[in-house]
Design an enzyme around this catalytic site. Structure first.
Site, PDB file in Angstrom:
ATOM      1  N   ASN A 132      -7.625 -10.951   3.851  1.00 12.28           N
ATOM      2  CA  ASN A 132      -7.260  -9.857   3.203  1.00 12.28           C
ATOM      3  C   ASN A 132      -6.959 -10.014   1.715  1.00 12.28           C
ATOM      4  OD1 ASN A 132      -5.126  -7.676   2.923  1.00 12.28           O
ATOM      5  ND2 ASN A 132      -3.905  -9.382   1.768  1.00 12.28           N
ATOM      6  N   GLY A 134      -7.749 -10.264  -2.001  1.00 11.33           N
ATOM      7  CA  GLY A 134      -8.925  -9.317  -2.953  1.00 11.33           C
ATOM      8  C   GLY A 134      -8.181  -9.272  -4.257  1.00 11.33           C
ATOM      9  N   TYR A 197     -16.135  -3.383  -7.776  1.00  8.13           N
ATOM     10  CA  TYR A 197     -14.973  -3.574  -6.602  1.00  8.13           C
ATOM     11  C   TYR A 197     -15.622  -3.033  -5.227  1.00  8.13           C
ATOM     12  CZ  TYR A 197     -10.727  -2.900  -3.865  1.00  8.13           C
ATOM     13  OH  TYR A 197      -9.960  -3.116  -2.849  1.00  8.13           O
TER      14      TYR A 197
END
Length: 318
Positions: A132, A134, A197
């Protein structure tokens, strides 16, 4: 050879139309029914071991709470140890029998190896690896003043999932476990100002779709693709024009807040865990964004026009 190509071109159109209007609707109905069946036989997580990266806040924090409610042993990984301790305390109160906190940087391969080994050493197994961790980058690519931020986005968002996956595979094979990865809705939907991103998350999707084949049938994979969620990822961003500085990005909030619906982080986390435990391939939230996925695939021009109007305004500028 030219004759073969001509025949293929003639056949392609009717085959595509048949698939689009007859086969595809049947597939959707079948998938909906199978999804309902899977939801009735959700995996029992009581006594199983779950490792979550990026667990100090946001979606990762609430994933920990959801797994805790299901009675799972937890290993929480992040760089901010003080915040991890608070999350661990609450997770314990919600039902986790044991929560282990490990301070680590997922962008470093040796640290990923260490926290996977410490997990197995403490609990003797690993059932769910939740990748998860990030960070978000925001801004026009042409305005980039330096590339160190872009490198850190890929180091954390991409390699920060690949490293722990590599070291966890032998243990997940033994337990016939699962990998849950947070890929973000920007991995497949056009998102101006989130170019790098989105690219880092798109790389995640491609990698784990490949892993579905390489790791099957022992290890199953759920790819989460949530849209904008209330968290530090929305309220705090790493500006592409300020190297090495993490700050409250007023520009990002002005672009997003008020224009796009923002999911509650607890709802998002609950949907992801429910999907993972039910064996879903994808968890796309909110549900309405599944329609946008189809539109982008079949009518990309419409989605591009809508994104330009939403993000850029009538003149094409912010």
């Amino acid at each position: 050879m030219e004759l073969v190509h001509l025949l293929m071109n003639l056949v392609a159109a009717p085959v595509a139309l048949t698939f689009l209007f007859i086969v595809l609707p049947l597939l959707f109905i079948g998938r909906f029914i199978s999804s309902l069946i899977r939801s009735l036989s959700s995996e029992n997580m009581s006594g199983k071991v779950v490792l979550i990266t990026g667990a100090s806040s946001g979606i990762g924090e609430h994933l920990a709470y959801e797994y805790a409610k299901r009675g799972a042993f937890l290993v929480l990984v992040a760089r901010r140890e003080k915040m991890l301790v608070e999350v661990a305390k609450k997770a314990g109160q919600l039902g986790s029998p044991d929560v282990f906190v490990i301070r680590a940087d997922v962008s470093q391969a040796d640290e990923c190896k260490r926290f996977v080994q410490e997990t197995v050493r403490r609990f003797g197994r690993l059932d769910h690896l939740v990748c998860n961790a990030g960070i978000v980058s925001f801004g026009k690519f042409e305005n980039v003043l330096g590339f160190s931020n872009l490198k850190s986005v890929m180091d954390i968002n991409f390699w920060g999932s690949i490293y722990p996956t590599y070291f966890a595979i032998p243990h997940l094979r033994k337990s016939k476990g699962k990998i849950v990865v947070n890929a973000s809705g920007t991995s497949w939907l056009i998102s101006p100002f989130f170019s790098f991103y989105g690219a880092s998350k798109a790389a995640i999707v491609n990698f784990y779709e490949t892993m579905r084949i390489e790791l099957a049938p022992e290890i199953k994979i759920t790819i989460a693709a949530p849209w904008y969620t209330e968290s530090e990822m929305v309220s705090h961003g790493k500006s592409l024009t300020k190297d090495g500085v993490v700050e409250n990005s007023r520009e990002m909030r002005e672009v997003l807040i008020g224009k796009l619906p923002v999911m509650r982080v607890g709802v998002c986390a609950k949907d992801i865990v429910n999907g993972a435990c039910s064996g879903e391939r994808y968890v796309i939230e909110p549900f309405c964004y599944k329609i946008l996925f189809l539109l982008q695939f079949f009518y990309p021009g419409i989605v591009e026009w809508a994104a330009r109007r939403l993000y850029m305004g009538k003149s094409g500028t912010t």
